[in-house]
Design a protein around this motif. Structure first.
Motif, PDB file in Angstrom:
ATOM      1  N   VAL A   9       8.529  32.776  81.394  1.00 30.23           N
ATOM      2  CA  VAL A   9       8.335  31.553  80.279  1.00 30.23           C
ATOM      3  C   VAL A   9       9.651  31.076  79.562  1.00 30.23           C
ATOM      4  O   VAL A   9       9.509  30.108  79.202  1.00 30.23           O
ATOM      5  CB  VAL A   9       7.174  32.167  79.397  1.00 30.23           C
ATOM      6  CG1 VAL A   9       5.890  32.245  80.195  1.00 30.23           C
ATOM      7  CG2 VAL A   9       7.669  33.180  78.345  1.00 30.23           C
ATOM      8  N   GLY A  10      10.711  31.965  79.651  1.00 34.12           N
ATOM      9  CA  GLY A  10      12.002  31.558  78.819  1.00 34.12           C
ATOM     10  C   GLY A  10      11.607  31.911  77.518  1.00 34.12           C
ATOM     11  O   GLY A  10      11.025  33.154  77.135  1.00 34.12           O
ATOM     12  N   GLU A  11      11.866  30.891  76.387  1.00 32.07           N
ATOM     13  CA  GLU A  11      11.645  31.338  74.861  1.00 32.07           C
ATOM     14  C   GLU A  11      10.687  30.913  74.336  1.00 32.07           C
ATOM     15  O   GLU A  11       9.993  29.781  74.587  1.00 32.07           O
ATOM     16  CB  GLU A  11      13.003  30.597  74.197  1.00 32.07           C
ATOM     17  CG  GLU A  11      12.897  30.794  72.594  1.00 32.07           C
ATOM     18  CD  GLU A  11      13.711  30.192  72.037  1.00 32.07           C
ATOM     19  OE1 GLU A  11      14.114  30.364  70.865  1.00 32.07           O
ATOM     20  OE2 GLU A  11      14.690  29.114  72.588  1.00 32.07           O
ATOM     21  N   VAL A  12      10.018  31.931  73.917  1.00 32.56           N
ATOM     22  CA  VAL A  12       8.654  31.531  72.751  1.00 32.56           C
ATOM     23  C   VAL A  12       8.830  32.102  71.488  1.00 32.56           C
ATOM     24  O   VAL A  12       9.732  32.928  71.027  1.00 32.56           O
ATOM     25  CB  VAL A  12       7.637  32.693  73.468  1.00 32.56           C
ATOM     26  CG1 VAL A  12       6.285  32.559  72.542  1.00 32.56           C
ATOM     27  CG2 VAL A  12       7.374  32.411  74.809  1.00 32.56           C
ATOM     28  N   THR A  13       8.719  31.040  70.558  1.00 32.69           N
ATOM     29  CA  THR A  13       9.024  31.061  69.065  1.00 32.69           C
ATOM     30  C   THR A  13       7.421  30.923  68.430  1.00 32.69           C
ATOM     31  O   THR A  13       6.811  29.871  68.592  1.00 32.69           O
ATOM     32  CB  THR A  13       9.899  30.090  68.547  1.00 32.69           C
ATOM     33  OG1 THR A  13      11.192  30.043  69.269  1.00 32.69           O
ATOM     34  CG2 THR A  13      10.204  30.234  67.215  1.00 32.69           C
TER      35      THR A  13
END
Length: 415
Positions: A77-81
């Protein structure tokens, strides 16, 4: 599964949850063809050659950003914030509810598949005072729909979206829709046994360890102290195992099996394979009785004759420490079977119960201890005879390979 693709009016979960970075995809080519395994896993005839993103014991730590938001990166998913820790979390596979409980956040889990997760965790944590599996009543059925995710309105979906797109009526567009209108995804299913992800996701897909995934989940929950405390316990356990196990030349051969009590089905699993399904057997370094036997998927069906040909010193029987399995019947049937009775593991009473390969960090700790005692009784103390309905043995302090009390205290908030 639902196939709604309509947009919702008004404010969405994006107003409260930020999701940074695009989903990693691409049209990378797979080596071999894919199929569906018996447990719903997408498999391949020739796995793509990749390595885990970092060594299993030293995978990098994600931390909260200076702005007090919580950011992690995880393939695919890459980056999750997140602006704040999640309070309403969707899970499907069992390792994520285990993680939530380990972090003292079990009450945030709103859904999971397979109620056997509850029985397994109850077995291992029976000695913990006041430990509650808050998600015990949330178990449902295999698979889920978009409608269900809209209804639950979760802050976070702890599921690998690459795996979700292999299920009926789920597309990449559906994944994006849920991310936009409800909340982000975070999961890395294909690290479980280093399977090949769907072609659409294959380019750039990376493998992570069980504790590496747990690291990211802990950051999003703002539970770094609990994670670091539990990771320290595991690091000490691994050191104890590596220091105490016998030289490779003196280690037993072992067969890791999913076997029915009536012997009507026997499935061979890899003992030392990469991936977090083997995170309690691989560190022990026992010799796989089947050698380098190759097969696609996480398991291979065999018969009693093939098992006798391998003739393991020990048999690890998966899924057997629950009240739905009659372990005594299994051992009796092996002794009474004309072929099974010839097995060295049966003759020497070295058929052992196991929990689940769908383990999170809590079960991983106990299963490492359990299996070390089963394979190396002279080094780590013998595993006691298991009777149906038993709970995890109450080993004395000098018999434990890790500090059980410390783990219970961490879960309770005493870090």
């Amino acid at each position: 599964m639902g196939d709604d693709s309509g947009e919702l009016d008004g404010p969405t979960r994006r107003d409260y949850v930020k999701y940074g970075g695009a989903l990693v995809g691409g049209s990378g080519l797979l080596a071999g063809c894919t199929g569906q395994s018996n447990d719903g896993a997408t498999t391949t005839q020739e796995p793509i050659e990749r390595t885990e993103t970092a060594a299993e014991e030293t995978e990098g730590t994600a931390t909260a950003s200076p702005e007090a938001s919580y950011s992690v990166e995880l393939s695919p998913v890459g980056e999750v914030t997140l602006e704040e820790p999640p309070t309403n979390v969707f899970t499907h596979f069992p390792w994520f509810p285990d993680m939530a409980s380990a972090l003292g956040q079990g009450d945030t889990v709103n859904s999971l598949w397979w109620d056997g997760t509850v029985a397994g965790l109850e077995y291992f944590t029976a000695g913990f005072d006041d430990f509650e599996i808050e998600w015990a009543d949330e178990a449902g059925q295999y698979g889920f729909s978009k409608e269900q995710l809209y209804e639950l309105d979760s802050d976070l979906h702890l599921v690998d979206p690459a795996w979700v797109t292999t299920q009926d009526n789920w597309s990449r567009a559906d994944i994006d829709e849920i991310e936009d209108n409800v909340g982000p995804w975070l999961g890395n299913y294909y690290s479980s046994f280093h399977a090949t992800p769907p072609q659409e996701w294959a380019d750039g897909y990376e493998y992570h360890s069980l504790w590496g995934v747990f690291d990211r989940v802990a950051t999003l929950y703002d539970e770094r102290e609990r994670y670091e405390a539990l990771r320290s316990v595991r690091d000490d356990l691994i050191s104890t195992v590596e220091a105490g196990r016998p030289p490779e030349s003196d280690r037993p051969t072992a067969a890791y099996l999913s076997i029915s009590a009536d012997l009507s089905s026997i499935y061979q699993l890899r003992l030392n394979a990469p991936g977090y399904w083997n995170s309690h057997t691989r560190p022990l370094g026992a010799v796989d009785a089947f050698g380098d036997d190759e097969f696609s998927g996480p398991f291979k069906e065999i018969d009693m004759e093939a098992l006798l040909e391998a003739d393991p010193d020990a048999i690890l029987a998966l899924w057997t420490v629950t009240d739905t399995f009659d372990f005594g019947e299994l051992k009796r049937n092996l002794r009474d079977d004309p072929v099974g009775s010839e097995l060295s593991a049966v003759r020497n009473d070295r058929v052992y119960p196991q929990g689940t390969r769908w383990q999170g960090p809590l079960m991983n700790l106990f299963q490492l201890e359990m299996t070390a005692k089963q394979l190396y009784p002279e080094e780590f103390g013998a595993w006691p005879e298991y009777e149906n309905g038993d709970t995890y043995p109450e080993f004395g302090a000098d018999e434990r390979l890790f500090d059980h009390r410390r783990v219970a205290d961490v879960i309770a908030g005493d870090t």
